[in-house]
Design an enzyme around this catalytic site. Sequence first.
Site, PDB file in Angstrom:
ATOM      1  N   LYS A  98      84.192  85.322  37.833  1.00 60.20           N
ATOM      2  CA  LYS A  98      84.786  86.609  38.224  1.00 60.20           C
ATOM      3  C   LYS A  98      84.420  87.021  39.655  1.00 60.20           C
ATOM      4  O   LYS A  98      85.210  87.686  40.325  1.00 60.20           O
ATOM      5  CB  LYS A  98      84.359  87.702  37.249  1.00 60.20           C
ATOM      6  CG  LYS A  98      85.090  87.628  35.911  1.00 60.20           C
ATOM      7  CD  LYS A  98      84.788  88.868  35.092  1.00 60.20           C
ATOM      8  CE  LYS A  98      84.914  88.647  33.605  1.00 60.20           C
ATOM      9  NZ  LYS A  98      86.239  88.348  33.123  1.00 60.20           N
ATOM     10  N   GLU A 114      80.511  96.660  38.949  1.00 63.12           N
ATOM     11  CA  GLU A 114      81.780  97.306  39.319  1.00 63.12           C
ATOM     12  C   GLU A 114      81.749  98.765  38.919  1.00 63.12           C
ATOM     13  O   GLU A 114      81.088  99.139  37.949  1.00 63.12           O
ATOM     14  CB  GLU A 114      82.942  96.654  38.536  1.00 63.12           C
ATOM     15  CG  GLU A 114      83.559  95.473  39.194  1.00 63.12           C
ATOM     16  CD  GLU A 114      84.725  94.909  38.376  1.00 63.12           C
ATOM     17  OE1 GLU A 114      85.248  93.890  38.786  1.00 63.12           O
ATOM     18  OE2 GLU A 114      85.107  95.490  37.337  1.00 63.12           O
ATOM     19  N   LYS A 125      92.289  92.722  23.373  1.00 65.36           N
ATOM     20  CA  LYS A 125      93.659  93.209  23.221  1.00 65.36           C
ATOM     21  C   LYS A 125      94.130  93.159  21.768  1.00 65.36           C
ATOM     22  O   LYS A 125      93.831  92.208  21.042  1.00 65.36           O
ATOM     23  CB  LYS A 125      94.582  92.335  24.074  1.00 65.36           C
ATOM     24  CG  LYS A 125      94.274  92.412  25.544  1.00 65.36           C
ATOM     25  CD  LYS A 125      94.901  91.249  26.303  1.00 65.36           C
ATOM     26  CE  LYS A 125      94.446  91.226  27.741  1.00 65.36           C
ATOM     27  NZ  LYS A 125      94.804  89.987  28.426  1.00 65.36           N
ATOM     28  N   ARG A 139      95.538  79.954  32.416  1.00 65.83           N
ATOM     29  CA  ARG A 139      96.016  79.289  31.192  1.00 65.83           C
ATOM     30  C   ARG A 139      97.158  80.105  30.597  1.00 65.83           C
ATOM     31  O   ARG A 139      97.492  81.174  31.106  1.00 65.83           O
ATOM     32  CB  ARG A 139      94.882  79.223  30.168  1.00 65.83           C
ATOM     33  CG  ARG A 139      94.311  80.621  29.923  1.00 65.83           C
ATOM     34  CD  ARG A 139      93.429  80.705  28.714  1.00 65.83           C
ATOM     35  NE  ARG A 139      92.640  81.920  28.715  1.00 65.83           N
ATOM     36  CZ  ARG A 139      93.044  83.114  28.296  1.00 65.83           C
ATOM     37  NH1 ARG A 139      94.283  83.272  27.840  1.00 65.83           N
ATOM     38  NH2 ARG A 139      92.254  84.165  28.345  1.00 65.83           N
TER      39      ARG A 139
HETATM   40  P1  ADP Z   1      87.117  89.554  29.928  1.00 70.72           P
HETATM   41  O1  ADP Z   1      87.348  88.365  30.803  1.00 70.72           O
HETATM   42  O2  ADP Z   1      85.776  89.557  29.273  1.00 70.72           O
HETATM   43  O3  ADP Z   1      88.268  89.808  28.983  1.00 70.72           O
HETATM   44  P2  ADP Z   1      88.125  91.500  31.888  1.00 70.72           P
HETATM   45  O4  ADP Z   1      87.577  91.616  33.251  1.00 70.72           O
HETATM   46  O5  ADP Z   1      89.457  90.805  31.740  1.00 70.72           O
HETATM   47  O6  ADP Z   1      87.037  90.804  30.930  1.00 70.72           O
HETATM   48  O7  ADP Z   1      88.252  92.941  31.237  1.00 70.72           O
HETATM   49  C1  ADP Z   1      88.600  93.150  29.890  1.00 70.72           C
HETATM   50  C2  ADP Z   1      88.777  94.635  29.639  1.00 70.72           C
HETATM   51  O8  ADP Z   1      87.554  95.329  29.921  1.00 70.72           O
HETATM   52  C3  ADP Z   1      89.812  95.320  30.510  1.00 70.72           C
HETATM   53  O9  ADP Z   1      91.112  95.198  30.015  1.00 70.72           O
HETATM   54  C4  ADP Z   1      89.327  96.752  30.476  1.00 70.72           C
HETATM   55  O10 ADP Z   1      89.662  97.391  29.260  1.00 70.72           O
HETATM   56  C5  ADP Z   1      87.827  96.583  30.504  1.00 70.72           C
HETATM   57  N1  ADP Z   1      87.303  96.623  31.893  1.00 70.72           N
HETATM   58  C6  ADP Z   1      87.072  95.590  32.736  1.00 70.72           C
HETATM   59  N2  ADP Z   1      86.589  96.016  33.916  1.00 70.72           N
HETATM   60  C7  ADP Z   1      86.520  97.369  33.836  1.00 70.72           C
HETATM   61  C8  ADP Z   1      86.076  98.426  34.721  1.00 70.72           C
HETATM   62  N3  ADP Z   1      85.608  98.139  35.925  1.00 70.72           N
HETATM   63  N4  ADP Z   1      86.144  99.699  34.271  1.00 70.72           N
HETATM   64  C9  ADP Z   1      86.598  99.989  33.034  1.00 70.72           C
HETATM   65  N5  ADP Z   1      87.005  99.063  32.151  1.00 70.72           N
HETATM   66  C10 ADP Z   1      86.969  97.769  32.535  1.00 70.72           C
END
Ligand code: ADP
Length: 463
Positions: free
Chosen positions: A118, A202, A239, A295
């Site tokens: 990431k 973040e 999701k 993917r």
């Molecule tokens: P993963 O790869 O573990 O699925 P993601 O970065 O894709 O992680 O984030 C998954 C979910 O986590 C996002 O859809 C959102 O709901 C939440 N999320 C991620 N980053 C943030 C953030 N900075 N602030 C609030 N929610 C976040």
Amino acid sequence: MKLPKKVLIANRGEIALRVIRACHQLGIKTVAVHSKADVDALHVKLATESVCIGPALAKESYLNIASIMSAATATGADAIHPGYGFLSENPAFAEICSSCGITFIGPTVRNMRMMGDKARARRAADKAGVPTIPGDSQGYLNSEEAFAIAKNVGFPILLKACAGGGGRGMKVVENAESFSGLFSTAQREVEAAFGDGHLLVEKYLPKVRHIEVQIAGDIAGNVIHLGIRDCSIQRRHQKLIEEAPSIGLDPALQRQIENAAVELGKSAGYTNVGTVEFLADVVSNKFYFIEMNTRLQVEHPVTEMVTDTDIVKEQIRLAMGNDLTISQDSVVMKGHVIEARINAEDPKTLIPSPGLITAYHAPGGHGVRVDSALYSGYTVQPYYDSLIAKLVVRGEDRNSCIEKLLVALDEFIIEGIKTNIELHRRILRHPDFVTGRHHTKFLDSIQLFSEKETWGSDVRTHA
Ligand code: ADP
């Protein structure tokens, strides 16, 4: 058009069926691989041939690279489709495929490495001029260094695993006092789950939408998008419902997000299909990159139905070095599509519910698609993901789509195990979902079941 002759599908369940069907429609033979627990699985029955690759546990079968490569060599497969999960984002696996002269159906190893971490993915977004969430594009092992960044960004902040996925190991830190304790806990969890303790810092954004863009690129350097998906209905960052288009998202903001995804794809030299994920604030009209998945996504059928395209066939064609067959101009969203992920679990407690399916009937009709590997008499195994079906429905507009999905859920019969069908009914009828006031924390912030309600496996899951 260059196509593989025989594709081995290094996966199971509904996604293995999805890929097998696309291959057969293209005149390509298929090899199913399966664990000992999956001897009776539908993907084994539908493939041209099948090979047992090990015991039930995924690390001994579906994650066993040596076993999978032996199966590919023994059957003469010239390409491997990894599906999602398992080895789909493992660059070492893609590298081994290529050294064996087998096409990995996915992007380049370079793309996988760039986006698999990431922090590195954020740096790629920075380079492409795509906005990222306030924070830092380095991963941290040291709590004091990470704290300095957190103080700069301002609390609340979110700690997440650089190597993470599936929402695991994320920790919201509300204030400076709780930082060091939560950093240590997060690091331990992340180290255990992913073997890499680097954490990203973040800004934590509450009440945002998860908006993602499906992109596709060819080796000639063309990159297109197939529109957005709104995946804001999540349970603990996972999701549950996905839809396209997104209610309440300003069309100009949607275009900006789609363009940003294409810019990132171009700047990264991205080939094959992928998904660029963003968080969007529909009130301030701002959006931020969060990650890219290199993917096929679970929710790809949403895009397929709303744009009338076949992403898996395009993925196979692109992996063989062909040009894109879809042009940007031909991508048009028509109507509204919603996908409900049906899981084998208690809808209230979320405890998985494997077991024998004693009766099964899938809904159908105009604009109703069910991607599932279930059948009556099949036993849902306890070793793997609890996703057992994806019910995807297309309506003329969002309201008719919701109504159609509710009718389809009522028709769905899955007896013998508990499912989350009732949970979906309650979300779809919730006024905040119907009017588009939902966000990524919506489901975790409301109570859809009363204290008294319990779910027994003998309860019929249809109305
Ligand atoms: P993963 O790869 O573990 O699925 P993601 O970065 O894709 O992680 O984030 C998954 C979910 O986590 C996002 O859809 C959102 O709901 C939440 N999320 C991620 N980053 C943030 C953030 N900075 N602030 C609030 N929610 C976040």
